[in-house]
Design a protein around this motif. Structure first.
Motif, short mmCIF file in Angstrom:
data_model
loop_
_atom_site.label_atom_id
_atom_site.label_comp_id
_atom_site.label_asym_id
_atom_site.label_seq_id
_atom_site.Cartn_x
_atom_site.Cartn_y
_atom_site.Cartn_z
N SER B 111 13.42 -2.72 -2.69
CA SER B 111 12.68 -1.62 -2.09
C SER B 111 12.05 -2.00 -0.75
N ASP B 112 11.51 -3.20 -0.65
CA ASP B 112 10.75 -3.53 0.56
C ASP B 112 11.52 -4.37 1.56
N ILE B 113 12.41 -5.19 1.07
CA ILE B 113 13.14 -6.02 2.02
C ILE B 113 14.42 -5.31 2.45
N LEU B 115 14.97 -2.19 1.88
CA LEU B 115 14.56 -0.83 2.21
C LEU B 115 15.37 0.24 1.51
N GLN B 116 15.82 -0.04 0.30
CA GLN B 116 16.44 1.03 -0.46
C GLN B 116 15.33 1.81 -1.13
N ASN B 117 15.70 2.97 -1.66
CA ASN B 117 14.67 3.76 -2.32
C ASN B 117 15.05 3.98 -3.78
N SER B 121 10.98 4.38 -8.53
CA SER B 121 9.99 3.51 -7.89
C SER B 121 8.60 4.04 -8.21
N ILE B 126 4.39 -1.35 -8.33
CA ILE B 126 3.58 -1.90 -7.24
C ILE B 126 2.59 -2.90 -7.81
N ILE B 197 4.58 -15.43 10.91
CA ILE B 197 5.08 -14.18 11.50
C ILE B 197 5.49 -13.22 10.38
N TYR B 201 3.54 -9.71 9.33
CA TYR B 201 4.31 -8.48 9.43
C TYR B 201 4.33 -7.74 8.09
N TYR B 205 3.22 -4.03 7.02
CA TYR B 205 4.22 -3.11 6.47
C TYR B 205 3.70 -2.47 5.18
N TRP B 208 0.90 -0.05 5.85
CA TRP B 208 1.42 1.18 6.45
C TRP B 208 2.07 2.08 5.40
N LEU B 209 2.90 1.48 4.57
CA LEU B 209 3.67 2.28 3.63
C LEU B 209 2.83 2.75 2.45
N GLU B 210 2.05 1.86 1.90
CA GLU B 210 1.40 2.17 0.63
C GLU B 210 0.00 2.75 0.79
N ARG B 226 -3.54 3.66 -8.50
CA ARG B 226 -3.63 5.04 -8.99
C ARG B 226 -4.35 5.08 -10.31
#
Ligand code: HEM
Ligand code: SF4
Ligand code: SF4
Lengths: 373, 238
Positions: B111-113, B115-117, B121, B126, B197, B201, B205, B208-210, B226
């Motif tokens: 999912s994160d590396i 970037l599939q969905n 999920s 998480i 680095i 990053y 990421y 930003w996403l979660e 949640r």
């Protein structure tokens, strides 16, 4: 050669017989004690030992080498070292310096090995080629390997002179065509003193020998089998240019102003910071100078495999496997750049791939935004 | 269009010692890298000046060694805390090889590396503390800096009178000499830089996403989960 004598003279007796005075003898022992780093009380001990112990026979072998170790030794600044210890008294066999040659010389060696079995000191100058059954270096019809094994069998201890015998030196630099091998990798059942350097400093060699003959045992060795008295400190830590290093004043090129002023040679490849030797304190040629004092960086000649330790006139060593021009920083910067680029690519890709999920959160966040004042 | 705004609960994740460790680690590493690069390739500053009143390179090296000590002690402190702290700080987290954690690793990679969905999920995937990929990367980082500490103190040992640096004296014969030790020490620095680095990053990421306070968690200690997750007790991290 004195092997025919029934009871060998003591060192003192031979020294006096050879025309030195007692005063010369005492000066010599004081000199040696100082180099070995002993207190003044040791002077008495050393002179006592040299008076009472019969001389130790020494066999000095030459294999793959350039004889710079012998050259260095005979230039030790005290005459007794060259004249007595090396030349007239102790050396029962050394191809370079002995008068006898051919069968006579070999016979002398054989006689010493038999008569003083378990007592003589074996000094080795040069590495031993192990490739092609050792045919690259033969002495008196035998390979260096056979010679070494025979001579080592009856030795009390072995001194590996110079970088050749103690780490292989230039002959073992990549690709090491003759498979040149240092002594400690071949003989494992005898005490071995490694005295690296290309060559080792003459006073260091004399100090090692005098210690062995005067005290009848090896000097204190470090983890790598080197005498601590001479190899415990880096050239860098006894270098007279060190204040320039600490002040950050470096020679950038050999003909610049800093070079004329005698600044530190770190950036033009001086290997002093990674080299263990006594050059900074004992110096060379009777204490006249040493490479750094003469304006050239340390070569690192007393370190294992120094020929393969990267460029001589550059600070940062090349990274093996990355071509000639790639030093660690260049490779690192490219790798870091690639990774940063991959992160940027990932960031862009994720704004697309995750846009639905992200939008949901933004929308629900905006919803809440409307509900608060 | 109205979207459901999930209800969130605040979880205390990073205790004070963990946060202190993190920022001391950051500062020490920053100092080590900055001074290390200067040691490796000193710039030609003030080359016209007299040596008498200058000592900047000596000071630079001093900062490197001082930061090296702080960095090492800080790491020891973190190892100690991994036996004392909460479940997110525990040493077990850094060995993410249980079935659950392996599943989480697969999820993060997908999912994160990549970037599939993935369809399912859902929130249970998480992680609250470190995700399994991150914690594994910290294990690798730990080994990396252990090597950095060993080579660093090995170079330092010769001039030290204290027993601690001398503990590492055996490293030099292992490499055959200082030259190779220094090269390895230098090259490993680049791995540390690359790790940093990627680490920074990925923190951005996830933030930003979660939107669960990934970045601020290392300041205040809290993240958000949640409410359903707390209610259903579906948790990966115990
Ligand atoms: C992960 C953190 C560290 C990084 C990134 C780092 C980086 C560097 C770099 C790049 C150099 C120059 C190497 C060269 O080109 O020759 C260096 C030198 C050195 N480092 Fe580190 N280092 C770290 C940790 C340590 C630690 C923990 C110590 C232990 C005290 C240490 C001690 C040294 C020493 C003694 C030198 C040689 C300096 C000299 O003799 O002038 N380092 N370091
Ligand atoms: S000249 Fe070489 S040994 Fe001397 S201080 Fe500079 S780097 Fe060290
Ligand atoms: S200064 Fe360095 S290269 Fe020169 S003799 Fe001494 S150890 Fe060898």
């Amino acid at each position: 050669m004195s092997i025919s004598k029934k009871k060998p003279d003591t060192y003192y007796e031979s020294i006096i017989k050879n025309g030195f005075s007692r005063r010369d003898f005492m000066k010599f022992t004081a000199f040696m004690a100082a180099y070995l780093g002993y207190e003044t009380s040791a002077i008495g001990q050393i002179s006592e030992a040299l008076k009472t112990t019969p001389r130790l026979p020494i066999i000095w072998e030459h294999y793959q080498e350039c004889t710079c170790c012998s050259e260095s030794f005979i230039r030790t600044d005290h005459p007794i070292v060259a004249d007595i210890i090396l030349d007239k008294v102790s050396l029962d066999y050394t191809l370079t310096l002995m008068a006898a040659s051919g069968h006579q010389a070999e016979a002398a060696k054989k006689a010493t090995m038999e008569k003083y079995k378990g007592e003589y000191i074996l000094c080795v100058e040069g590495s031993v080629p192990m490739g092609e059954d050792g045919i690259y270096c033969c002495v008196a019809g035998k390979t260096a390997l056979q010679q070494l094994q025979e001579a080592a069998a009856g030795a009390k201890a072995i001194i590996a002179w110079g970088s050749c015998a103690s780490s292989g030196c230039v002959q073992s630099a990549k690709p090491n065509p003759t498979n040149a091998t240092p002594i400690h990798k071949i003989i494992t059942d005898k005490p071995i003193i490694r005295v690296p350097g290309c060559p080792p400093i003459g006073e260091v060699m004399a100090g090692v020998i005098v210690h062995v003959i005067a005290f009848g045992k090896l000097p204190e060795l470090d983890r790598q089998g080197r005498p601590k008295a001479f190899y415990a400190k880096r050239v860098h830590d006894s270098c007279y240019r060190r204040p320039y290093f600490d002040a950050g004043l470096f020679v950038e090129e050999f003909d610049d102003e800093a070079a004329k002023k005698g600044h530190c040679l770190y950036k033009v490849g001086c290997k002093g910071p990674v080299t263990y030797n006594s050059c900074g304190s004992i110096k060379w040629n009777n204490g006249v100078s040493y490479p750094i004092q003469s304006g050239h960086g340390c070569f690192g000649c007393s370190e294992d495999n120094f020929w393969d330790n990267g460029p001589i006139y550059e600070r940062l060593t090349n990274v093996p496997g990355f071509g000639i021009e790639a030093n660690a920083d260049k490779v690192g910067m490219v790798a870091a750049g690639v990774v940063a680029g991959a992160a940027a690519g990932h960031a862009i890709a994720s704004t697309m791939s995750k846009r639905k999920e992200h939008k949901e959160r933004v929308d629900s966040g905006k919803d809440v935004e409307k509900q608060v004042d | 269009m109205t979207t459901i705004s999930h209800e969130y609960k605040r979880v205390f994740v990073w205790e004070v010692p963990v946060r202190i460790f993190h920022w001391v680690n950051f500062l020490a590493l920053f100092a080590l890298i900055a001074t290390g690069i200067l040691i490796g390739n000193p710039p030609a500053l003030m080359s016209g000046a007299e040596a008498t009143n200058q000592y900047w390179f000596g000071i630079n090296r001093f900062i490197h060694f001082a930061a090296g000590y702080i960095f090492t002690l800080n790491l020891v402190y973190r190892v100690f805390w991994s036996f004392m702290g909460n479940k997110y700080a525990n040493w077990k987290v850094f060995f993410p090889f249980s079935k659950k954690r392996r599943k989480n690793m697969g999820h993060v990679l997908k999912s994160d590396i990549l970037l599939q969905n993935p369809k399912n999920s859902d929130f249970s995937n998480i992680s609250v503390g470190h995700n399994a990929v991150a914690s594994f990367s910290y294990l690798v980082f730990f080994i990396l800096v252990l090597a950095q500490i060993a080579t660093g103190f090995a170079l330092y040992a010769d001039n030290a009178t204290w027993w601690f640096p001398k503990l590492f004296a055996w490293v030099v014969p292992l490499f055959g000499g200082d030259a190779l030790v220094r090269l390895v020490h230098h090259i490993l620095m680049w791995f540390v830089i690359i790790f940093s680095i990627v680490h920074v990053y990925l923190v951005f990421y996830h933030d930003w996403l979660e939107g669960r306070g990934e970045v601020s968690s290392m300041f205040g200690g809290f993240k958000f989960v949640r409410k359903e997750r707390v209610d259903t007790k579906k948790d990966l991290n115990d």
